[in-house]
Write an enzyme that holds these catalytic residues in place. Structure first.
Site, PDB file in Angstrom:
ATOM      1  CG  PHE A   1      -2.346   0.932   1.055  1.00 17.53           C
ATOM      2  CD1 PHE A   1      -3.190   0.290   0.123  1.00 17.53           C
ATOM      3  CD2 PHE A   1      -2.284   2.033   1.711  1.00 17.53           C
ATOM      4  CE1 PHE A   1      -4.344   1.163   0.150  1.00 17.53           C
ATOM      5  CE2 PHE A   1      -3.437   2.591   1.705  1.00 17.53           C
ATOM      6  CZ  PHE A   1      -4.584   2.156   0.974  1.00 17.53           C
TER       7      PHE A   1
ATOM      8  CE  LYS B   1      11.239  -2.720 -11.405  1.00 17.23           C
ATOM      9  NZ  LYS B   1      10.569  -1.448 -11.113  1.00 17.23           N
TER      10      LYS B   1
ATOM     11  CD  GLU C   1       0.156  -3.678 -20.746  1.00 19.57           C
ATOM     12  OE1 GLU C   1      -0.319  -4.501 -21.285  1.00 19.57           O
ATOM     13  OE2 GLU C   1       1.162  -3.262 -20.929  1.00 19.57           O
TER      14      GLU C   1
ATOM     15  CB  VAL D   1       7.151  -3.816 -19.261  1.00 23.67           C
ATOM     16  CG1 VAL D   1       8.113  -3.111 -20.378  1.00 23.67           C
ATOM     17  CG2 VAL D   1       7.546  -5.234 -18.933  1.00 23.67           C
TER      18      VAL D   1
ATOM     19  N   GLY E   1       5.208   1.102 -17.199  1.00 21.75           N
ATOM     20  CA  GLY E   1       3.962   1.611 -16.296  1.00 21.75           C
ATOM     21  C   GLY E   1       2.808   1.703 -17.050  1.00 21.75           C
TER      22      GLY E   1
ATOM     23  N   GLY F   1      11.753  13.711  -6.766  1.00 23.39           N
ATOM     24  CA  GLY F   1      10.822  12.061  -6.340  1.00 23.39           C
ATOM     25  C   GLY F   1      11.144  11.210  -7.635  1.00 23.39           C
TER      26      GLY F   1
ATOM     27  CG  ASP G   1      14.088  -0.425 -13.472  1.00 25.67           C
ATOM     28  OD1 ASP G   1      13.072  -0.812 -12.698  1.00 25.67           O
ATOM     29  OD2 ASP G   1      13.609   0.099 -14.601  1.00 25.67           O
TER      30      ASP G   1
ATOM     31  CE  LYS H   1      10.601  -1.112 -15.519  1.00 28.41           C
ATOM     32  NZ  LYS H   1      11.063   0.330 -15.570  1.00 28.41           N
TER      33      LYS H   1
ATOM     34  N   GLY I   1       4.965   6.487 -12.054  1.00 29.83           N
ATOM     35  CA  GLY I   1       3.987   7.228 -11.121  1.00 29.83           C
ATOM     36  C   GLY I   1       2.738   6.496 -10.839  1.00 29.83           C
TER      37      GLY I   1
HETATM   38  N1  LIG Z   1       6.115   3.715  -8.257  1.00 30.02           N
HETATM   39  C1  LIG Z   1       5.987   3.341  -9.700  1.00 30.02           C
HETATM   40  O1  LIG Z   1       5.901   4.276 -10.426  1.00 30.02           O
HETATM   41  C2  LIG Z   1       5.912   2.174 -10.384  1.00 30.02           C
HETATM   42  C3  LIG Z   1       5.644   1.863 -11.652  1.00 30.02           C
HETATM   43  C4  LIG Z   1       5.403   0.639 -11.991  1.00 30.02           C
HETATM   44  C5  LIG Z   1       5.866  -0.588 -11.324  1.00 30.02           C
HETATM   45  N2  LIG Z   1       6.018  -0.147 -10.188  1.00 30.02           N
HETATM   46  C6  LIG Z   1       6.301  -1.587  -9.240  1.00 30.02           C
HETATM   47  O2  LIG Z   1       4.999  -1.600  -8.294  1.00 30.02           O
HETATM   48  C7  LIG Z   1       5.573  -2.283  -7.025  1.00 30.02           C
HETATM   49  C8  LIG Z   1       5.240  -1.355  -6.025  1.00 30.02           C
HETATM   50  O3  LIG Z   1       6.090  -0.126  -6.280  1.00 30.02           O
HETATM   51  P1  LIG Z   1       5.771   1.304  -5.205  1.00 30.02           P
HETATM   52  O4  LIG Z   1       6.415   2.275  -5.873  1.00 30.02           O
HETATM   53  O5  LIG Z   1       4.390   1.430  -4.777  1.00 30.02           O
HETATM   54  O6  LIG Z   1       6.370   0.656  -3.891  1.00 30.02           O
HETATM   55  P2  LIG Z   1       6.450   1.390  -2.319  1.00 30.02           P
HETATM   56  O7  LIG Z   1       5.847   2.611  -2.494  1.00 30.02           O
HETATM   57  O8  LIG Z   1       7.808   1.075  -1.788  1.00 30.02           O
HETATM   58  O9  LIG Z   1       5.526   0.429  -1.743  1.00 30.02           O
HETATM   59  C9  LIG Z   1       5.690  -0.864  -1.570  1.00 30.02           C
HETATM   60  C10 LIG Z   1       4.740  -1.407  -0.406  1.00 30.02           C
HETATM   61  O10 LIG Z   1       4.655  -2.681  -0.187  1.00 30.02           O
HETATM   62  C11 LIG Z   1       4.792  -2.975   1.199  1.00 30.02           C
HETATM   63  N3  LIG Z   1       5.622  -3.934   1.607  1.00 30.02           N
HETATM   64  C12 LIG Z   1       6.785  -4.091   1.139  1.00 30.02           C
HETATM   65  N4  LIG Z   1       7.743  -5.443   1.429  1.00 30.02           N
HETATM   66  C13 LIG Z   1       6.573  -5.996   2.337  1.00 30.02           C
HETATM   67  C14 LIG Z   1       6.529  -7.276   2.751  1.00 30.02           C
HETATM   68  N5  LIG Z   1       7.453  -8.101   3.047  1.00 30.02           N
HETATM   69  N6  LIG Z   1       5.490  -7.301   3.691  1.00 30.02           N
HETATM   70  C15 LIG Z   1       4.260  -6.567   3.642  1.00 30.02           C
HETATM   71  N7  LIG Z   1       4.174  -5.612   2.848  1.00 30.02           N
HETATM   72  C16 LIG Z   1       5.254  -5.251   2.205  1.00 30.02           C
HETATM   73  C17 LIG Z   1       4.968  -1.753   1.927  1.00 30.02           C
HETATM   74  O11 LIG Z   1       4.661  -1.793   3.275  1.00 30.02           O
HETATM   75  P3  LIG Z   1       5.001  -0.139   4.182  1.00 30.02           P
HETATM   76  O12 LIG Z   1       4.111   0.873   3.482  1.00 30.02           O
HETATM   77  O13 LIG Z   1       4.296  -0.387   5.293  1.00 30.02           O
HETATM   78  O14 LIG Z   1       6.503  -0.093   3.941  1.00 30.02           O
HETATM   79  C18 LIG Z   1       4.379  -0.579   1.091  1.00 30.02           C
HETATM   80  O15 LIG Z   1       3.093  -0.341   1.471  1.00 30.02           O
HETATM   81  C19 LIG Z   1       7.156  -2.456  -7.438  1.00 30.02           C
HETATM   82  O16 LIG Z   1       6.853  -3.834  -7.865  1.00 30.02           O
HETATM   83  C20 LIG Z   1       7.497  -1.589  -8.389  1.00 30.02           C
HETATM   84  O17 LIG Z   1       8.528  -2.073  -9.237  1.00 30.02           O
HETATM   85  C21 LIG Z   1       6.045   0.868  -9.480  1.00 30.02           C
END
Ligand SMILES: NC(=O)c1ccc[n+]([C@@H]2O[C@H](COP(=O)([O-])OP(=O)(O)OC[C@H]3O[C@@H](n4cnc5c(N)ncnc54)[C@H](OP(=O)(O)O)[C@@H]3O)[C@@H](O)[C@H]2O)c1
Length: 439
Positions: free
Chosen positions: A14, A108, A132, A135, A137, A190, A204, A208, A305
């Protein structure tokens, strides 16, 4: 899933993406229900620290610390995995598939490292595993490759699939910023993590590329068989010289089919400035495909994002719900790799040293007569022909000497670079950078 009941989601994570998914489910509940024929609600989530303050509150949700606990709950119909990392994400996805629960992931790392195993499981169980968002976003690329282009043959793919490094290179190009300053700006906005190594090293983008090339070429392109280089050693001067040559520096993910083997690499590359990929600026992503029938196609947009990524995640959720409702069996076009019922073989790869390209190499040499001839002689001895040379900074010592080669195997150019480095008149050599023409 009884058809008059809402679909109850369990979501692992989350953070940026998870919270955006929760927001979108509330904001667009009506469109989502109308388009899938079912209401979809967030029911349970797993986070590491439940008490942590968050822009989107966890109110009204069942909150767990253990991802597996969420998966096991009988009132979770479908799993969203937006935690990141290989474990415990892969085990949780595996367990959900075993239980017959559709899975949507944006991860990924999991798909690159465990894709064959998990997609094999999804295929055998007849349960969708969709990814989807893993890779590009928000940029639709998995579904176009698997579905829209299913009858076509993909010959090559070139991608800008890491927004952080593309932002850094855009800053270096537009503002003449040094690498470090551009990285700090990306962190301030950010766009880059506190530890940017996975982005800067090319890892990274490599994850992908492994996923995308596997889908594009119908065979497994393992992550550890890719030639991966990062932006290390690329300086504002290289960006400037590239500009003088009519080229732009990009971190490219490249793959093509050569004599039924796969050539695949990630690294800094110079593209003609008129190439559409050279126009991709800031944190945007783009994937350029060359196909036998359709020709050249480009998919472009925000590669990261919360809100854009959540849109891709929810598109997959809706797709999984529709498929499940229609009780369609999972087949090769249902998120599995690549042919129904056929176990996936690792691709025959072109050895990295055999990959052909034109190369850019910058040296700093002492400004002495005969230096150019001595260096050019080494190129000749290794059968690498020179396309152009730029010599800069007359009167300074050392001076920059920039070579662009004709097409040659990487191994030969690496031998040239190693020998050139040994010349007493050479003070410094930069990294080898490929020059990519079209495709
Ligand atoms: N951000 C982007 O723009 C983006 C784009 C494309 C794909 N993604 C992919 O989407 C995924 C999430 O990215 P994000 O940016 O949302 O990451 P993030 O902001 O770091 O959030 C990760 C979440 O996972 C929870 N978490 C991590 N390890 C855990 C565990 N072992 N047990 C329980 N909860 C756990 C964290 O809990 P806490 O909140 O309590 O720390 C946090 O809520 C990744 O695979 C990323 O590569 C992200």
């Amino acid at each position: 899933m009884a058809s008059d009941q809402p679909i109850r989601l369990g979501m692992l994570g989350f953070g940026t993406v998870g919270q955006a998914v929760a927001r979108a489910l509330q904001r667009r509940a009506h469109e989502i229900a109308t388009r899938t024929g079912r209401a979809i609600v967030l029911h349970r989530v797993a986070v590491r620290e439940p008490a942590k303050p968050r822009p989107v509150a966890l109110d009204g949700l069942h909150v767990h610390r253990s991802p597996l606990e969420v998966v096991e709950q009988p009132d979770v119909d479908l799993l969203i995995e937006v935690m990141g990392g290989e474990e415990p994400a892969a085990s949780a996805i595996r367990r959900a598939l075993e239980l017959g629960k559709p899975v949507v992931t944006a991860n990924k790392v999991v798909m690159a490292r465990r894709g064959p195993e998990l997609l094999g499981m999804a295929r055998r169980r007849g349960v969708p595993l969709l990814f989807e968002a893993a890779v590009g976003g928000a940029v639709p690329i998995i579904r176009p490759v698997q579905e829209s282009l299913a009858s076509d043959r993909i010959l090559a793919l070139l991608g800008i699939v890491n927004g952080t490094t593309n932002f850094i290179l855009t800053e270096m190009t537009d503002a003449g910023a040094a690498f470090e300053a551009a990285l700090q700006e990306a962190q301030r906005r950010g766009y880059a993590e506190a530890d940017p190594s996975a982005d800067v090293s090319g890892l990274d983008a490599a994850c992908k590329l492994s996923v995308l090339a596997s889908l594009a070429f119908d065979r497994w392109v393992p992550l550890d068989r890719l030639d991966v280089r990062g932006l290390e050693g690329i300086t504002a001067r290289d960006v400037q010289y590239a500009g003088e040559l009519g080229l732009a520096v990009k971190l490219l993910a490249f793959s093509r089919l050569r004599d039924d083997a796969i050539e695949a690499w990630v690294g800094p590359a110079l593209l003609p400035r008129r190439h559409p990929l050279a126009q991709v600026r800031g944190v945007n992503n783009a994937i350029w495909l060359v196909t036998e029938a359709a020709g050249e196609l480009m998919f472009y947009g925000p590669g990261a994002g919360g809100d854009p990524t959540a849109a891709a995640v929810l598109g997959d959720v809706m797709d999984a719900v529709r498929r499940h409702a229609a009780r369609l069996p999972t087949d090769s076009r249902n998120g599995s790799w690549p042919v129904a019922g056929v176990e996936w073989e690792p691709a025959r790869m072109v050895e990295p040293g055999g990959a052909l390209a034109r190369f850019y190499l910058r040296l700093q040499v002492l400004d002495r007569p005969g230096v150019l001839a001595a260096t050019a002689d080494i190129f000749g001895r290794h059968g690498v022909s020179i396309e152009s040379v730029i010599q800069k900074g007359r009167g300074e010592d050392p001076v920059d000497l920039v070579f662009v080669t004709h097409e040659a195997p990487l191994a030969a150019v690496e031998r040239v670079a190693a020998q050139v480095r040994e010349l007493p008149v050479v003070a410094w050599t930069g990294p080898l950078v490929r020059v990519v023409g079209g495709a």
